[in-house]
Design a protein around this motif. Structure first.
Motif, PDB file in Angstrom:
ATOM      1  N   ILE A 149       0.821  -1.110   0.083  1.00  0.00           N
ATOM      2  CA  ILE A 149       0.058   0.090   0.059  1.00  0.00           C
ATOM      3  C   ILE A 149       0.885   1.343   0.013  1.00  0.00           C
ATOM      4  N   SER A 150       0.713   1.763  -0.994  1.00  0.00           N
ATOM      5  CA  SER A 150       1.534   3.184  -1.164  1.00  0.00           C
ATOM      6  C   SER A 150       0.922   4.218  -0.965  1.00  0.00           C
ATOM      7  N   VAL A 151       1.056   5.278  -0.096  1.00  0.00           N
ATOM      8  CA  VAL A 151       0.493   6.489   0.151  1.00  0.00           C
ATOM      9  C   VAL A 151       1.527   7.535   0.149  1.00  0.00           C
ATOM     10  N   ALA A 152       0.911   8.881  -0.534  1.00  0.00           N
ATOM     11  CA  ALA A 152       1.755  10.148  -0.315  1.00  0.00           C
ATOM     12  C   ALA A 152       0.937  10.893   0.703  1.00  0.00           C
TER      13      ALA A 152
ATOM     14  N   ALA B 233      -3.187  11.992  -2.794  1.00  0.00           N
ATOM     15  CA  ALA B 233      -3.519  11.099  -3.832  1.00  0.00           C
ATOM     16  C   ALA B 233      -4.042   9.836  -3.402  1.00  0.00           C
ATOM     17  N   PRO B 234      -5.026   9.255  -4.137  1.00  0.00           N
ATOM     18  CA  PRO B 234      -5.513   7.828  -3.473  1.00  0.00           C
ATOM     19  C   PRO B 234      -4.525   6.731  -3.380  1.00  0.00           C
ATOM     20  N   PRO B 235      -4.641   5.942  -2.380  1.00  0.00           N
ATOM     21  CA  PRO B 235      -3.754   4.844  -1.939  1.00  0.00           C
ATOM     22  C   PRO B 235      -3.679   3.845  -3.390  1.00  0.00           C
ATOM     23  N   THR B 236      -2.332   3.539  -3.476  1.00  0.00           N
ATOM     24  CA  THR B 236      -1.954   2.601  -4.476  1.00  0.00           C
ATOM     25  C   THR B 236      -1.846   1.191  -3.922  1.00  0.00           C
ATOM     26  N   ILE B 237      -2.844   0.345  -4.229  1.00  0.00           N
ATOM     27  CA  ILE B 237      -2.942  -0.917  -3.353  1.00  0.00           C
ATOM     28  C   ILE B 237      -2.639  -1.966  -4.471  1.00  0.00           C
TER      29      ILE B 237
ATOM     30  N   PRO C 141      -7.750 -10.126 -10.265  1.00  0.00           N
ATOM     31  CA  PRO C 141      -7.274  -8.539 -10.268  1.00  0.00           C
ATOM     32  C   PRO C 141      -8.385  -7.884  -9.058  1.00  0.00           C
ATOM     33  N   LYS C 142      -9.376  -8.480  -8.935  1.00  0.00           N
ATOM     34  CA  LYS C 142     -10.267  -7.596  -7.958  1.00  0.00           C
ATOM     35  C   LYS C 142     -10.135  -8.026  -6.558  1.00  0.00           C
ATOM     36  N   ALA C 143      -9.097  -8.882  -6.246  1.00  0.00           N
ATOM     37  CA  ALA C 143      -9.109  -9.568  -4.870  1.00  0.00           C
ATOM     38  C   ALA C 143      -8.989  -8.489  -3.919  1.00  0.00           C
ATOM     39  N   LEU C 144      -8.383  -7.387  -4.088  1.00  0.00           N
ATOM     40  CA  LEU C 144      -8.075  -6.384  -3.140  1.00  0.00           C
ATOM     41  C   LEU C 144      -8.986  -5.309  -3.077  1.00  0.00           C
TER      42      LEU C 144
END
Lengths: 559, 559
Positions: B476-479, B489-493, B502-505
């Motif tokens: 999970i990347s967050v700025a 920005a929206p979190p990148t998960i 692909p929809k698992a998360l």
């Protein structure tokens, strides 16, 4: 023995179709589907336990896809015996069609019922026994007593207008079985007289020459070890091996030891076995674990799970000195009265070494005759072929090496080479006009159970796990201004599973910064392209610097 | 058999100290250090191959820490024979002290020299042979012929004023060895007459009852298989097993087949062996692989590496149909004339199954007598104890189960129980006034080689690899704006090794966003605290939703 990769044509009228959705080309998840006159019969529905290249997976199921549109055509699921590789996937099939009759012997159904209860299912059970004949749809079934490493196993004959099929299930020919219940070779001969058109035969031990030693010869070996023990005795074996446990109990009685069961499945299965009369237990023999711990060390014997070195099992905990109640002391005796399933060697020997280090005397298959197999070796398979005299043979239950060896035995007894069909999972075999032949192939993949979900873990996830497990990963997170492509903060670089050295990745930081300066200078604002550039730089650096291949995981956040 | 975790006191004057830095409590990386009068002697310096719980590791070295401050005190490294688990780590020790004399037999040193050349080292080699006596510092060495699964193996006697020590190295008592070079039991008896104060004995097969079958009995079995072959024959065995290869060559000559070696180490070692006269090769027998491929199928025999199922080996490639030159056809014969090292079963059987599927007849240890062990089983060990009649015994080369079994054999021959010292790696044993006893313990860990570096991969990295290999990771990347704690920005998960879906998360995204809103509302701007909060939310969600344990990797970038 040709193989087709094409979908089979429609089954000719009056023919019988056979497809294994698991269990051929592998040992485990046995499931064979028979089709006749538009109806289906399923024989066994088991699970396979994962290997090293399937990390993190709990179970592997047969692939139901070939029948998922035809679930209503199934007339019955027949279970030959109660081992996990024959019944373990039944609840997953029942989820798709809960009302299909599940047919099996008394003990088999009792084990299945316990399993279904855990899945909160209440299946339609149809109990049968050897000698019985019963139709399910167009399939006229007849059951035969079979000797195996679990009580109450059955072989099943399937009569349809297409011909007579005999499926051995798992089988051996112990001529002195503990319960006196012999494999019904006479019945097989009678079928042979009638004419068996297709014979499906257990291949597991086809490579092994000779005959199995009778199960009852284990008893004196156990007795010899337990007689000399003057402290605790712990015997580990499979939780379903009632006859092995029976012999342990008999020796315990002889040496005035009480018996405590350790491990959930052992307690459950032996409860069922003694309740149904498959295990013969004198009154007052059993004690619970707490009571056992209060007794003198030479007055008690523990029968435990964990014979395959399962890390969370009671025996593994004892070997690590982590069992809540039982701590091994110098002079204790531990007997692993069990096979050593290929692939489990390291786990089992870790347990043996842990116990040896703590001072226990450890008796196992490698140093005493405390195990015999449950499957017919080559010598016994010849007896089967000669009793049945089949027109066509299809080796089942085995890896390729076993199937080939079994096929060679069939041929040696006079079965025509072109009537021996080696058909791995998914290969469609049609029995038409008395000749069995491959007619096509359906897709059979591995269906993985991991935690609560079935099927979402597939080859791509496993391949990532293998890469991560070998080399860990290096993640690089960057936030860039999407208008200019400029990094708005220094890149964050870290590794897991890569190195214990906190400075291991320092060298790559300036390279990533240079690369980001370059992408900015070139006006690259697309996050995907920036990520690719970063991945390339880091990948090259790590290969040159360390000669390793961690997964490189760039994340570029647009801000 | 007591164990101490304390550093040992200074060695009493006139005493001899023994410490294994590898090889006791495990099979591999054998290295034993002897100390007397302030000087050190190293016997063997090998590598260990990693197991499942050491993923991604190439090699494991002995732990040199206990001697790294005393490298100048080493008078010699003695190599008992040329197997990797006895010589493989020498280059790593020579890196620390290049000028130490390396002592061994002709063949052993030739293999070592080839290895050192790859490391661009030019060691000081001192060739010795059986019967020879030679001092190195205060250590008066005497060498004895020993029979093993590699030619030219030696046992070494070490005389100091503290007493006489005999170290078997790896040993067996084949009474009909192919080269006529018997283990020098008479020499051992003579030492026994003199009085052996401490006997270090190979434990590898101590659990196995009886005696080894002579190596030369493999020949007729090979002959029987190769005689019947009318297509290609491929024999896989260990690349250092000169006598096994010799027997293959003899059969090839008998049936007019030329021989091609396949695999780098096989080509190299057999070149050395034939050059030095350890392998007897008629002129014109060898052909290179290209030439072999042009010959008739029944005129050639391949001797290959890959008998342990190593995935990159020639044999594994053939089994997968991926070998550049050799493709297996129905009717080819493959012989695995080798042991099955515990832990390699799955890999080996994958190869066997692949070959069987392609139609080859596969002969292996499981279905024919094509291998004998190189280590004395219990029956032979008794001969050794009775010849040497030692005052003190220290079992070496083995896991705990082997050490215990070997100790029991020593006691059975009359060695006093309190004179048998089981000392795993790092345990310090002092021989003082004729009595050997544990005096303390030094730290001996696992030293991992992974790619180019030694030692930076440690337990923490391996434990991360195990977690990643079982469950993959979710990143999970967050700025966040460090002034306000607001996510810019929206979190990148994303997950790797977690799911193919692909929809698992998808389900966790709103939870992370809610959590970020909460941390912002609470004014949390510390990136570490935000990361912890995110990790907690995602970890809980994945455990509840999937009942899995992937690694959760939050990255919070301050902008």
């Amino acid at each position: 023995m040709t193989q087709s990769t094409e979908l089979p044509p429609a089954l000719p009228e009056g023919g019988l179709r056979v497809v294994a959705l698991g269990g051929i080309g592998e040992v485990g998840r046995n499931m064979t589907v028979f089709e006749h006159a538009g109806r289906l019969l399923v024989v066994d529905c088991g699970v396979l336990f994962p290997e090293d290249d399937q990390p993190g997976v709990d179970l592997i199921l047969p692939d139901f896809r070939a029948i998922e549109d035809r679930l209503d055509d199934i007339d019955a699921i027949v279970l030959t015996h109660g081992h996990e590789d024959h019944i373990g996937a039944v609840p997953f099939l029942l989820k798709l069609r809960p009302d299909v009759p599940v047919v099996g012997s008394r003990f088999t159904l009792a084990l299945l019922a316990a399993k279904c209860k855990e899945h909160r299912q209440n299946p339609r059970l149809v109990e049968v026994r050897e000698g019985q004949r019963q139709p399910f749809g167009p399939f006229e079934l007849e059951f035969f007593a079979v000797n195996h490493s679990i009580p109450d196993a059955l072989a099943v004959a399937i009569r349809t207008p297409a011909g007579l099929v005999l499926h051995t299930g798992d089988i051996k020919l112990d001529q002195l079985p503990l319960d006196g219940r012999l494999t019904d070779l006479a019945g097989f001969s009678r079928l042979g007289d009638e004419g068996v058109d297709l014979f499906l035969v257990d291949s597991t031990n086809a490579e092994v020459p000779g005959f199995v030693v009778p199960e009852r010869e284990i008893g004196p070996v156990l007795e010899n070890v337990i007689r000399k023990a003057d402290q605790r005795v712990i015997v580990a074996c499979f939780a379903s091996h009632v006859h092995r446990v029976q012999q342990v109990l008999d020796v315990a009685v002889q040496y005035q030891r009480k018996v405590a069961f350790v491990g959930r499945s052992m307690v459950r299965n032996m409860g069922i076995a003694s309740e149904l009369g498959f295990l013969n237990v004198p009154d007052g023999l059993f004690v619970d674990l707490d009571e056992a711990m209060r007794m003198q060390e030479d007055e008690v014997l523990f029968v435990s799970t964990g014979s395959q070195g399962e890390p969370l099992s009671a025996l593994s905990r004892m070997a690590r000195g982590e069992h809540r109640q039982i701590s091994i002391r110098e002079g204790d005796t531990v007997i692993l009265a069990s096979s050593l399933i290929p692939g489990n060697e390291n786990a089992v020997f870790n347990v043996v070494n842990g116990l040896a280090k703590l001072g226990a005397t450890v008796v196992h298959q490698g140093n005493a005759k405390v195990h015999v197999s449950g499957h017919s070796p080559a010598g016994e398979l010849l007896f089967l072929y000669n009793a049945v005299r089949p027109s066509n043979v299809m080796p089942v239950h085995g890896e390729w090496r076993h199937l080939r060896a079994n096929a060679a035995l069939a041929v040696a007894t006079g079965v025509a080479e072109d009537h021996v069909v080696i058909a791995e999972d998914g290969v469609v075999v049609d029995l038409v006009d008395g000749k069995a032949a491959v007619s096509g192939r359906v897709v059979v993949g591995h269906v993985y159970v991991d935690g609560l979900s079935v099927g979402d873990v597939g080859e791509s996830t496993l391949s990532d796990r293998l890469v991560l497990g070998e080399g860990g990963f290096i993640s690089i997170s960057v936030a860039i201004d999407t208008a200019t492509g400029r990094a708005v903060a220094p890149p964050t670089i870290s590794g897991r599973g890569f190195s214990d050295d906190p400075k291991a990745l320092e060298g790559v930081v300036p390279l990533v910064e240079m690369e980001l300066a370059r992408t900015e200078a070139e006006g690259i604002t697309d996050t995907h392209r920036v990520a690719q550039a970063v991945r390339r730089v880091v990948g090259r650096w790590v290969a040159e610097t360390y000669r390793r291949r961690p997964m490189i995981v760039p994340t570029v956040i647009p801000v």
